[in-house]
Design a protein around this motif. Sequence first.
Motif, PDB file in Angstrom:
ATOM      1  N   GLU A  99       0.832  -1.201   0.000  1.00 16.95           N
ATOM      2  CA  GLU A  99       0.000   0.000   0.000  1.00 16.95           C
ATOM      3  C   GLU A  99       0.870   1.256   0.000  1.00 16.95           C
ATOM      4  O   GLU A  99       0.782   2.117   0.876  1.00 16.95           O
ATOM      5  N   PRO A 100       1.762   1.359  -0.983  1.00 18.75           N
ATOM      6  CA  PRO A 100       2.694   2.488  -1.003  1.00 18.75           C
ATOM      7  C   PRO A 100       1.963   3.797  -1.278  1.00 18.75           C
ATOM      8  O   PRO A 100       0.865   3.798  -1.837  1.00 18.75           O
ATOM      9  N   THR A 101       2.617   4.883  -0.918  1.00 16.67           N
ATOM     10  CA  THR A 101       2.110   6.198  -1.325  1.00 16.67           C
ATOM     11  C   THR A 101       2.584   6.445  -2.754  1.00 16.67           C
ATOM     12  O   THR A 101       3.461   5.739  -3.267  1.00 16.67           O
ATOM     13  N   ALA A 102       2.010   7.483  -3.372  1.00 20.83           N
ATOM     14  CA  ALA A 102       2.414   7.814  -4.739  1.00 20.83           C
ATOM     15  C   ALA A 102       3.913   8.134  -4.769  1.00 20.83           C
ATOM     16  O   ALA A 102       4.626   7.759  -5.702  1.00 20.83           O
ATOM     17  N   LEU A 144       5.899   4.943  -4.612  1.00 15.41           N
ATOM     18  CA  LEU A 144       5.827   4.250  -5.903  1.00 15.41           C
ATOM     19  C   LEU A 144       6.804   4.881  -6.895  1.00 15.41           C
ATOM     20  O   LEU A 144       7.539   4.195  -7.606  1.00 15.41           O
ATOM     21  N   VAL A 189      -0.667  -9.887 -15.343  1.00 10.34           N
ATOM     22  CA  VAL A 189      -0.792  -8.972 -14.204  1.00 10.34           C
ATOM     23  C   VAL A 189      -2.231  -8.482 -14.141  1.00 10.34           C
ATOM     24  O   VAL A 189      -2.737  -7.922 -15.114  1.00 10.34           O
ATOM     25  N   SER A 193      -5.332  -6.109 -12.773  1.00 11.86           N
ATOM     26  CA  SER A 193      -5.535  -4.753 -12.233  1.00 11.86           C
ATOM     27  C   SER A 193      -6.364  -4.856 -10.967  1.00 11.86           C
ATOM     28  O   SER A 193      -7.580  -4.939 -11.020  1.00 11.86           O
ATOM     29  N   THR A 194      -5.683  -4.867  -9.839  1.00 11.03           N
ATOM     30  CA  THR A 194      -6.402  -5.007  -8.577  1.00 11.03           C
ATOM     31  C   THR A 194      -6.394  -3.691  -7.819  1.00 11.03           C
ATOM     32  O   THR A 194      -5.588  -2.790  -8.101  1.00 11.03           O
ATOM     33  N   ALA A 195      -7.269  -3.629  -6.835  1.00  8.63           N
ATOM     34  CA  ALA A 195      -7.410  -2.376  -6.082  1.00  8.63           C
ATOM     35  C   ALA A 195      -6.164  -2.055  -5.267  1.00  8.63           C
ATOM     36  O   ALA A 195      -5.950  -0.914  -4.873  1.00  8.63           O
ATOM     37  N   ASP A 196      -5.324  -3.065  -4.993  1.00  9.85           N
ATOM     38  CA  ASP A 196      -4.117  -2.747  -4.216  1.00  9.85           C
ATOM     39  C   ASP A 196      -2.945  -2.334  -5.112  1.00  9.85           C
ATOM     40  O   ASP A 196      -1.807  -2.236  -4.664  1.00  9.85           O
ATOM     41  N   GLY A 197      -3.238  -2.092  -6.379  1.00 11.40           N
ATOM     42  CA  GLY A 197      -2.251  -1.421  -7.221  1.00 11.40           C
ATOM     43  C   GLY A 197      -1.235  -2.323  -7.912  1.00 11.40           C
ATOM     44  O   GLY A 197      -0.156  -1.856  -8.297  1.00 11.40           O
ATOM     45  N   GLU A 232      -1.103  -3.384 -10.859  1.00  9.86           N
ATOM     46  CA  GLU A 232      -0.768  -2.898 -12.208  1.00  9.86           C
ATOM     47  C   GLU A 232       0.279  -1.766 -12.179  1.00  9.86           C
ATOM     48  O   GLU A 232       1.358  -1.915 -12.756  1.00  9.86           O
ATOM     49  N   PRO A 233       0.027  -0.661 -11.450  1.00  9.24           N
ATOM     50  CA  PRO A 233       1.090   0.365 -11.420  1.00  9.24           C
ATOM     51  C   PRO A 233       2.374  -0.118 -10.742  1.00  9.24           C
ATOM     52  O   PRO A 233       3.470   0.310 -11.133  1.00  9.24           O
ATOM     53  N   ILE A 234       2.247  -1.003  -9.733  1.00 11.23           N
ATOM     54  CA  ILE A 234       3.462  -1.463  -9.048  1.00 11.23           C
ATOM     55  C   ILE A 234       4.333  -2.308  -9.989  1.00 11.23           C
ATOM     56  O   ILE A 234       5.558  -2.291  -9.926  1.00 11.23           O
ATOM     57  N   SER A 235       3.704  -2.991 -10.915  1.00 15.56           N
ATOM     58  CA  SER A 235       4.478  -3.800 -11.862  1.00 15.56           C
ATOM     59  C   SER A 235       5.034  -2.949 -13.005  1.00 15.56           C
ATOM     60  O   SER A 235       5.834  -3.424 -13.807  1.00 15.56           O
ATOM     61  N   ASP A 277     -10.179  -1.541 -11.541  1.00 14.32           N
ATOM     62  CA  ASP A 277     -10.039  -1.486 -10.086  1.00 14.32           C
ATOM     63  C   ASP A 277      -8.730  -0.845  -9.653  1.00 14.32           C
ATOM     64  O   ASP A 277      -8.541  -0.558  -8.468  1.00 14.32           O
ATOM     65  N   PRO A 313      -6.041   1.564  -8.465  1.00 17.65           N
ATOM     66  CA  PRO A 313      -6.209   2.867  -7.826  1.00 17.65           C
ATOM     67  C   PRO A 313      -5.700   3.971  -8.740  1.00 17.65           C
ATOM     68  O   PRO A 313      -4.800   3.747  -9.542  1.00 17.65           O
ATOM     69  N   GLU A 359      -0.003  10.343   0.158  1.00 18.78           N
ATOM     70  CA  GLU A 359      -1.222   9.542   0.261  1.00 18.78           C
ATOM     71  C   GLU A 359      -0.950   8.143  -0.273  1.00 18.78           C
ATOM     72  O   GLU A 359      -0.333   7.990  -1.318  1.00 18.78           O
ATOM     73  N   PRO A 360      -1.464   7.121   0.434  1.00 19.58           N
ATOM     74  CA  PRO A 360      -1.335   5.780  -0.141  1.00 19.58           C
ATOM     75  C   PRO A 360      -2.083   5.729  -1.479  1.00 19.58           C
ATOM     76  O   PRO A 360      -3.137   6.350  -1.607  1.00 19.58           O
ATOM     77  N   ILE A 361      -1.526   5.025  -2.456  1.00 18.97           N
ATOM     78  CA  ILE A 361      -2.189   4.993  -3.766  1.00 18.97           C
ATOM     79  C   ILE A 361      -3.528   4.290  -3.673  1.00 18.97           C
ATOM     80  O   ILE A 361      -4.394   4.476  -4.509  1.00 18.97           O
ATOM     81  N   THR A 362      -3.688   3.475  -2.627  1.00 22.72           N
ATOM     82  CA  THR A 362      -4.956   2.777  -2.496  1.00 22.72           C
ATOM     83  C   THR A 362      -6.027   3.662  -1.882  1.00 22.72           C
ATOM     84  O   THR A 362      -7.091   3.212  -1.538  1.00 22.72           O
TER      85      THR A 362
END
Lengths: 168, 775
Positions: A59-62, A65, A87, A89-93, A95-98, B287, B289, B298-301
């Motif tokens: 749950e990183p911040t922007a 990330l 990969v 696209s889940t709510a815990d990110g 997709e962007p994390i990858s 889905d 974020p 802010e957490p991205i989630t």
Amino acid sequence: MTVDTVGRFERALEGLEVGLERVSAADASERIERIVEEPAVGASLPFEGVSLPASVTTEPTAGELEAARTGVTPVGFAVAEYGTVAVESTADGAEPISLYPDRHVAVVAESDVVPDLSAGFERLAEGFDAGRDSVVFATGRSATADMGDLVHGVHGPGDVDVIVLEDR
Amino acid sequence: MAQRSRAGTADRIRHLLETEGEAIHAQASHSNERRNVTYEATDDIEELRTEARAIKEDAIDRLPDLIETVREAVEANGGTVYVADDAADANAYVADVVENRTEENEVAGETDTPSVVKSKSMTTEEIDLNDALAAEGIDVTETDLGEWVLQVADDTPSHIVGPAMHISRAEIAELFNERFDPDEPFETAEELTRFARDHLGEIITDADVGITGANFVVADSGTITLVTNEGNARKCAVTPDTHVAVAGVEKLIPTLSDLEPFVDIIAKSATGQPISQYVTMLSPPTDSPTLSFDSPDEPITGDGADGAEGAGATDGTGDPDRDFHLVLLDNGRMDMREDDQLRETLYCIRCGACSNSCANFQSVGGHGFGGETYSGGIATGWEAGVHGQESAAEFNDLCTGCTNCVDACPVKIDIPWINTVVRDRVNRSSEPESYDFLVDGLTPDAESGGLDPGKRFFGNIGTVAKAASATAPVSNWLADAGPVRAALERTLGIDRRRDLPTFRRESLVDWFDDRGGEAASSRRADQAAARSGGTDLDREVVLYPDVYTNYVDVERGKAAVETLEALGVPVRVPDLPESGRAALSQGMIATADEQASRLYAAVAEDLDAGRDVVVVEPSDLAAMHREYERLLPEASFERLRENSYEICEYVYGLLENGADPSALSTGDGAEPIAYHSHCQQRTLALEAPTVAVLEQCGYAPTTSDAECCGMAGSFGYKREYYELSVDVGERLATQVEDAETIVASGTSCGDQLETLLEREVPHPIELLAPDGRRT
Ligand code: SF4
């Protein structure tokens, strides 16, 4: 899945210059720790008995990330034929994390490595039915030849590693 | 007027050959080679192509329903679908979305100038979206590196897949050094790429709206598929909270399972990669974020509502902060769907394989071989459909009908036919020209006025050849005279640098009659059979006297007759109508249609009598095997196709069935030969039989892999294309020049090589004919 399928997966990844490591669920956390370059961010791993090492921020911040060198994510499945990881696209990110960090570490259960694209589409369809309807098939490293020569790591990661969980 | 535009076209092509040709050729031919290798390594490539084609046929057939299906699916996901009639409609809608979104953001105290990041999309090029948004005060940044280079250079795409293919690394470095003034000047591709990534990365993280195209849209799930190698489309789609996808309506396919063959084939046909780096299948709003980089802590989630549920949790409508718009563009496509000839264009998946496989494209690129937006062979269909016929008319003649693209196209579009049809329509819509009187008397065609005199001349070459043969050699002396060449150039556009064919006074048909006709041929065949004591083949051949074999290259016709007789097969050489090939190449479909009917009627009795039609000139055989499907009733087409053969293919069959090769001129087993097949012959898969026959007869042939000889019938004669023709021909000439013996199957291929290499280039049959027909 048969050992052959993972072998095929490994050969395909070799051609893409992507590393593959097989590891038991019990050893996974330690192995991930060794592979990542910090700072690292991640999406939590849904495999039983496997957790991310503490050095990987979930749950990183922007800002985290953007600063991360490595992103660790689970992948829904992998296609041995092409060396592709799926990969979601889940709510815990995931997709962007990858996508954002220079290096992507993809974690996949051995039972989720399917032989070919057709089998991959079967898995994809199952996922769609279950509401997981946004998926990226990522194969190898981000690349471009637009600047006159092949260069890796453009908008996406220039390094990719795959960890296969032997007993999952 | 005709002359001025010819000179203009010639200048433009010369300029492109000099400035962009080298870079384009390097990349396009490389992609084409890789595609070839990958196609060959893919066992089920033909099934894939057939499946992809069938899905597209079905989808375009059901398009109105699919539009409704996708609307429901996207709305159920929480997004919006807008069907735009034309460019202005689409642009206004997108501008509205961007403005609304920025206004909302401004409430939160953000930027003044709305900013948009885009991934590569030819469809947005088609509607000039960037200009339209800029006019509304919106900042647009292209994030595909190639597109961004063009944006910085204020240039246009030269290739539908590799838009900046015409610009070399050194030129990009120069451009960037000038524009961005770095501390250390850029030099390598690595440095340029790194700079671009960082520069664009910042713009992406700050953007208000992301705009993408779509390679495919799955109707029943509302899934946008983006195929990229860089990863920029993923970032554009996912980073800003608003995503607009702009896609032509033809991108719709019914279900997820229909997507599979396309995911499998698109990278193979485009670049020869087994699969692209990123195949992004999004059913937005997703889905994932949203990423707010200006609140870095802010957490991205987000507020945790979704994040806390973790992976796999979905309520079907995605992240609540996300907004998604799918703009489906008509802009002429629904009319193309109703057009029996242009409809096939809508099956195109824009992979660029037709460009890469095209010799003319490799030389001039999309700035020459292209219209307002699209380039390459299929651009004729796209431009005629979305921008109008005039845009297609600009470059349509660069398609010579060589058919190299036919086996490359992943959805099996008959690209040469689309070019022929549009050429025909352009011909019909032109104003009559002042030189019509010149060719009127010579040209008994079925065309209405307005046709370019040069096209009319070449389209009726059979009649011209007959007249010239009757008056040879005077006609040849006349044609070679300086003032006559000047007049031919002025009126018909025949370049004076090109050698004209020398018409023979005694045609092949005359020669055959004079030596005793079919009775004598039967006798000779019987004697040969008795001598060799081999199997009785019991075949009879009608040798088709195509225009060139009959009036110009008579020797290869004689060689064919003597070869067949030596193998024990009696021959007839009747005076037969033209095949329609010449007319087709000039876009004169009505004329070709009549000729096809006349030719079929003339050989029908022979076919019924069980005789085989054997053809020397590959392009005439290709007309019978490909275009006749559209010109003759199906049964007639099938009957002729099944019983007509290329000469060396036929000889191969005879040898396989027991004919004795020792009756022919054979080599010592190792005599090296360079063999250039003919483009259309290759598409018919008829290169191999010639190679096999040469090998069986004791030669060691190596085949050329150059795309084309560049001559392509009349193309190389035309003033505006002479230099391009030579440029393409040189690539072939360099490949074969070291061989002691060079043979070529097509008349034009032989002529081009003879001109460029200044030596004899006979047809393979002249090599094989008994007692060395070869001169
Ligand atoms: S016509 Fe065929 S080969 Fe050409 S771009 Fe379209 S799909 Fe590709």
